[in-house]
Scaffold this active site. Structure first.
Site, mmCIF file in Angstrom:
data_model
loop_
_atom_site.group_PDB
_atom_site.id
_atom_site.type_symbol
_atom_site.label_atom_id
_atom_site.label_comp_id
_atom_site.label_asym_id
_atom_site.label_seq_id
_atom_site.Cartn_x
_atom_site.Cartn_y
_atom_site.Cartn_z
ATOM 1 N N MET A 135 33.649 42.593 42.871
ATOM 2 C CA MET A 135 33.017 43.669 43.638
ATOM 3 C C MET A 135 31.642 44.010 43.055
ATOM 4 O O MET A 135 31.080 45.055 43.368
ATOM 5 C CB MET A 135 33.906 44.909 43.667
ATOM 6 C CG MET A 135 35.236 44.633 44.366
ATOM 7 S SD MET A 135 35.969 46.091 45.123
ATOM 8 C CE MET A 135 36.190 47.139 43.697
ATOM 9 N N GLY A 136 31.112 43.142 42.186
ATOM 10 C CA GLY A 136 29.784 43.375 41.641
ATOM 11 C C GLY A 136 29.799 44.386 40.500
ATOM 12 O O GLY A 136 30.844 44.659 39.936
ATOM 13 N N HIS A 140 33.534 39.884 33.855
ATOM 14 C CA HIS A 140 33.325 38.990 35.004
ATOM 15 C C HIS A 140 32.714 37.662 34.551
ATOM 16 O O HIS A 140 33.118 36.591 35.004
ATOM 17 C CB HIS A 140 32.360 39.627 36.011
ATOM 18 C CG HIS A 140 32.825 40.924 36.599
ATOM 19 N ND1 HIS A 140 32.243 42.130 36.283
ATOM 20 C CD2 HIS A 140 33.792 41.202 37.506
ATOM 21 C CE1 HIS A 140 32.838 43.095 36.973
ATOM 22 N NE2 HIS A 140 33.779 42.571 37.710
ATOM 23 N N GLN A 163 47.493 42.597 40.021
ATOM 24 C CA GLN A 163 46.689 41.942 41.065
ATOM 25 C C GLN A 163 46.753 40.421 40.926
ATOM 26 O O GLN A 163 46.896 39.702 41.925
ATOM 27 C CB GLN A 163 45.240 42.422 40.951
ATOM 28 C CG GLN A 163 44.241 41.664 41.789
ATOM 29 C CD GLN A 163 42.877 42.314 41.748
ATOM 30 O OE1 GLN A 163 42.654 43.321 42.390
ATOM 31 N NE2 GLN A 163 41.954 41.750 40.976
ATOM 32 N N SER A 166 35.102 47.468 32.313
ATOM 33 C CA SER A 166 35.351 47.759 33.720
ATOM 34 C C SER A 166 34.095 48.363 34.314
ATOM 35 O O SER A 166 33.395 49.134 33.640
ATOM 36 C CB SER A 166 36.507 48.760 33.848
ATOM 37 O OG SER A 166 36.536 49.306 35.156
ATOM 38 N N LYS A 211 43.011 41.613 33.201
ATOM 39 C CA LYS A 211 42.760 43.066 33.189
ATOM 40 C C LYS A 211 43.509 43.746 34.335
ATOM 41 O O LYS A 211 44.073 44.820 34.182
ATOM 42 C CB LYS A 211 41.256 43.300 33.280
ATOM 43 C CG LYS A 211 40.803 44.606 33.896
ATOM 44 C CD LYS A 211 40.780 45.686 32.878
ATOM 45 C CE LYS A 211 40.310 47.042 33.373
ATOM 46 N NZ LYS A 211 40.013 47.225 34.754
ATOM 47 N N ASP A 212 43.477 43.093 35.504
ATOM 48 C CA ASP A 212 44.205 43.590 36.679
ATOM 49 C C ASP A 212 45.438 42.701 36.836
ATOM 50 O O ASP A 212 45.504 41.848 37.721
ATOM 51 C CB ASP A 212 43.288 43.534 37.904
ATOM 52 C CG ASP A 212 42.035 44.373 37.685
ATOM 53 O OD1 ASP A 212 42.136 45.597 37.787
ATOM 54 O OD2 ASP A 212 40.973 43.809 37.366
HETATM 55 P P1 AMP Z 1 36.288 43.678 40.143
HETATM 56 O O1 AMP Z 1 34.833 43.426 40.338
HETATM 57 O O2 AMP Z 1 36.601 44.889 39.334
HETATM 58 O O3 AMP Z 1 37.077 43.582 41.420
HETATM 59 O O4 AMP Z 1 36.822 42.485 39.249
HETATM 60 C C1 AMP Z 1 36.596 41.151 39.620
HETATM 61 C C2 AMP Z 1 37.411 40.256 38.727
HETATM 62 O O5 AMP Z 1 37.031 40.455 37.356
HETATM 63 C C3 AMP Z 1 38.923 40.568 38.809
HETATM 64 O O6 AMP Z 1 39.624 39.337 38.799
HETATM 65 C C4 AMP Z 1 39.152 41.361 37.552
HETATM 66 O O7 AMP Z 1 40.481 41.274 37.069
HETATM 67 C C5 AMP Z 1 38.174 40.709 36.597
HETATM 68 N N1 AMP Z 1 37.875 41.594 35.467
HETATM 69 C C6 AMP Z 1 37.499 42.894 35.537
HETATM 70 N N2 AMP Z 1 37.355 43.407 34.302
HETATM 71 C C7 AMP Z 1 37.645 42.401 33.434
HETATM 72 C C8 AMP Z 1 37.686 42.299 32.009
HETATM 73 N N3 AMP Z 1 37.396 43.333 31.221
HETATM 74 N N4 AMP Z 1 38.022 41.109 31.460
HETATM 75 C C9 AMP Z 1 38.323 40.046 32.249
HETATM 76 N N5 AMP Z 1 38.307 40.070 33.595
HETATM 77 C C10 AMP Z 1 37.969 41.236 34.178
#
Ligand code: AMP
Length: 262
Positions: A7-8, A14, A130, A162, A126-127
Site C-alpha cells: 500500500m506504499g 517492504h 494475512q 510499519s 509481520k501480517d
Molecule cells: P502494506 O503496505 O502494509 O500492505 O504491506 C505490504 C507488505 O509488506 C505485506 O506483505 C506486509 O506483510 C509486508 N510488511 C509490512 N511491514 C513489514 C515488516 N516490518 N517486515 C516485513 N514485511 C513487512
C-alpha cells in the site's frame, strides 16, 4: 516474475521483500495501491500516508523493475460487485476485530494476481494471518503462484516496521517497544512449558502497564492453521505462533513471533 503487493509509504520491511523476490525471480514487480475495501469507515483510509514518487525511487533502487500503480476504477470497475471471502481462517483474530479487512485484502490480491500473473508473490510475516489467508486463497482458487513469506524487519528496539508507526508521537514511540518485548518474553515462557493462559495474561498486563490503552488480542495459536492451542502448556514439538494487536493512543499495532516447546 515475482510480485510484492504493497500500500506504499515504503520502509525497509517492504524493501526486504523486494530483495527476497529478486533472489527467487528474474523480474521483480511491486504494486502500490491503498485498497479502500480493507478499511472500515472509521479507519484511516483518508489519512493513510501516500508518497508514490518516493516509493517508486526506493523500489527502483532495491531492484524492482515494474511498479503497478492502478487507479481505483482499474481495480474496482464501475458497477463492480465481486468480492473474495476466505473462510474461517479470516474470521478469527484480525478478522474478528476488523470484519471487512480480509475480504478487502483477498479481493484486491485476487485482482492483482489476475492482472499481473506473477509466478511468485511475497508477503510479510509481520501480517502473519494475512500471509496464511493469501496462501489459502491461492490454493483454493487454483492460482499457479508460489507464495513466499518474508521475515519481519524491526527497528533497533524491536518494534516491527510499519507505515502506521509514523502515527506514533515521540512518547508513544518510546512505549511501543513494549509490544515486541512482551511477545519475546511470552515466547520464552511458552517454550519452557508455562501455561498459555498465564503467559498471555501476563503479556496483556505488561502492555497495559507500559502505556498501551487496550489490547485487542494476544493469543498463542498453531502456526499453520491458527487454531487455538488451549490454556495449558503448549504441546512439545508443535510449531506455535503468538499473535497480538494492541492500541497505543489512536494507533493500532500488530505483531507476532514463532515459538515451540522443546
Ligand atoms: P502494506 O503496505 O502494509 O500492505 O504491506 C505490504 C507488505 O509488506 C505485506 O506483505 C506486509 O506483510 C509486508 N510488511 C509490512 N511491514 C513489514 C515488516 N516490518 N517486515 C516485513 N514485511 C513487512
Amino acid at each position: 516474475m515475482g510480485l510484492v503487493p504493497t500500500m506504499g509509504a515504503l520502509h525497509e520491511g517492504h524493501l526486504s521483500l523486494i530483495r527476497l523476490a529478486a533472489r527467487e525471480a528474474d523480474v521483480v514487480a511491486a504494486s502500490l495501491f491503498v485498497n479502500p475495501t480493507q478499511f472500515a469507515a472509521n479507519e484511516d483510509f483518508g489519512s493513510y500516508p501516500r508518497r508514490e514518487a518516493d516509493d517508486i525511487g526506493m523500489l527502483e533502487a532495491a531492484g524492482c523493475r515494474l511498479v503497478y500503480c492502478p487507479q481505483l476504477t482499474e481495480i474496482y470497475p464501475p458497477g463492480d460487485s465481486t468480492r473474495v471471502r476466505v473462510g474461517a481462517l479470516s474470521e478469527d483474530l484480525e478478522g474478528a476485530i476488523r470484519p471487512q479487512f480480509f475480504e478487502g485484502v483477498a479481493s484486491v490480491v485476487t485482482r492483482l494476481f489476475a492482472h499481473l500473473g506473477p509466478d511468485l508473490a511475497v508477503f510479510g510475516e509481520k501480517d502473519y494471518q494475512q500471509l496464511l489467508v493469501i496462501r489459502a486463497l491461492t490454493r483454493d482458487l487454483g492460482f499457479p503462484i508460489r507464495i513466499l513469506g518474508g521475515p519481519t524487519q524491526r527497528d533497533p528496539d524491536g518494534l516491527a516496521m510499519s507505515s502506521r508507526n509514523a502515527y506514533l508521537g515521540a512518547a508513544e514511540r518510546r512505549q511501543a517497544g513494549a509490544l515486541p518485548a512482551a511477545l519475546q518474553q511470552a515466547c520464552k515462557r511458552l517454550a519452557a512449558g508455562e501455561a498459555i493462559s498465564d503467559v498471555c495474561g501476563d503479556a496483556r498486563s505488561s502492555l497495559l502497564s507500559a502505556g498501551f490503552s487496550s489490547v485487542d488480542y494476544i493469543e498463542a495459536r498453531h502456526a499453520e492453521t491458527l487454531s487455538p492451542m488451549g490454556t495449558g502448556s503448549a504441546t512439545a514439538g508443535v510449531p506455535g505462533r503468538i499473535l497480538a494487536a494492541a492500541r497505543l493512543g489512536t494507533t493500532r499495532l500488530i505483531d507476532n513471533l514463532p515459538f515451540q516447546r522443546s
